[in-house]
Design an enzyme around this catalytic site. Sequence first.
Site, PDB file in Angstrom:
ATOM      1  N   CYS A  81       0.698  -1.216   0.215  1.00  0.00           N
ATOM      2  CA  CYS A  81       0.071  -0.019  -0.102  1.00  0.00           C
ATOM      3  C   CYS A  81       0.877   1.330   0.011  1.00  0.00           C
ATOM      4  O   CYS A  81       1.824   1.341   1.006  1.00  0.00           O
ATOM      5  CB  CYS A  81      -0.816   0.185   1.202  1.00  0.00           C
ATOM      6  N   CYS A 128       0.162   3.450   2.919  1.00  0.00           N
ATOM      7  CA  CYS A 128       0.889   2.884   4.310  1.00  0.00           C
ATOM      8  C   CYS A 128       2.314   3.502   4.342  1.00  0.00           C
ATOM      9  O   CYS A 128       3.038   3.619   5.405  1.00  0.00           O
ATOM     10  CB  CYS A 128       0.714   1.434   4.209  1.00  0.00           C
TER      11      CYS A 128
END
Length: 521
Positions: free
Chosen positions: A121, A124
């Site tokens: 991600c 993230c």
Amino acid sequence: MRRGSAHAQRRRPARSWESRGGPPAPPPPCVQSFPSARPRPASLSGSSSLGRRCLFLLRGLCSSPVASMAPRRRGAGLRLCATVFLLDMAFCKGFVEDLDESFKDNRKDDIWLVDFYAPWCGHCKKLEPIWNEVGLEMKSIGSPVKVGKMDATSYSSIASEFGVRGYPTIKLLKGDLAYNYRGPRTKDDIIEFAHRVSGALIRPLPSQQMFEHVQKRHRVFFVYIGGESPLKEKYIDAASELIVYTYFFSASEDVVPEYVILKEMPAVLVFKDETYFVYDEYEDGDLSSWINRERFQNYLTMDGFLLYELGDTGKLVAIAVIDEKNTSNEHTRLKSIIQEVARDYRDQFHRDFQFGHMDGNDYINTLLMDELKVPTVVVLNTSNQQYFLLDRLIGSAEDMAHFIRDILDGTVPAQGGDSILQRLKRIIFDAKSTIVSIFKSSPLMGCFLFGLPLGVISIMCYGIYTADTDGGYIEERYEVSRSEIESQEPVEDSKEQEPSGGATLGPTVQEPKDVLEKKKD
């Protein structure tokens, strides 16, 4: 002569060390690389971010005389900075625990602030350095909240138990309760959320000094005044649900300021915008819904995230869409009018309207699916995606207030909405916007993404078309041969009947081989 003597005096210090046998010894490489005379910004003081200090030193290294020193010394300075930076990363990560399957059984004795992430991600990865700073800050201030992170793809069963459906997801776990964080992903906002939720659900205010301290520190907060009552039970229930957004306090009547006038007790008040509002059950309805509507200041600087949050309040949002870099009179005038309406007409509109301004029209254009001219004023209903555009010239706050009253009366037509036609229009608009943005950002990537599928589809269509053409040609040939056989059969029958009818006998004509095969078929 006077100038010459002054010049000679200025050069004397240079001759003094020459007379002593040569220049002084150079300072150590670390002092050369990071001269102490260079001013140190205040933001780099303290122990909050060693990495930022390292970046500052790197800038100093590149802009100082070290950049022109010998390559060996310059390389040593760069290696020193890299070492400090890596140590900082390891130091910060040391305060963020990597959680595994044992976390499920061991967490209930502590309060945890957990980041559920996915390794692939992008958001993230962007959050990771901020999360490391959060762990360092929480440890340095002695907070009881422990900071950790969990790979939700490796421990999907645990993540699903906590209701993780997207990445990254930030949750504060306290006992059997799990609180979702929905604010901006900045260090200060995340730490403030952890302090608010990890503490007492309702904080008491024992004195006027404490009340004044809270009023200076928080822009919006709620206070329950009175003793035990059914209203307090509703207040506790609302606080357990909305503690993730705002603060809740309780106080006695003699603690609140003298300018607060209460018609009845107990009461729930919200303090914001240098004033207060009292909850009225008959006019405001459910207490939890009222708190959710009043947890924002009356005038805000809008962005996409804040508009999304305002969608839960049920209020209409009046926005001055301006260009903050443009200092012309028209841009500043519309912003001033909206601010004046929010301030002077607060008692009339605060229950139904939220006010603010937005820099630029990019986000508004995606909501309206149209190009909005700047500057202007637009009123959004974020709950059903309707909007109202100006149909008159706004010259003063009174004109704007009249326009808002017409919206409440229903005389100004609403545009947009969430009908089926609007949803189809939204799908087409989003697809068009995505394609245009891809081609603008990377034309080669756009050609590859859309050209390759179109090429494959074109080849498939061509193959299907040519296959149908060949099949029709074979079928046509088959029909022609079949008609030829049928036309030749009566001729052959007549030839066979001639000998039996007494006609002239002649030699039998040998039929071609291909005709015989067709007859057999």
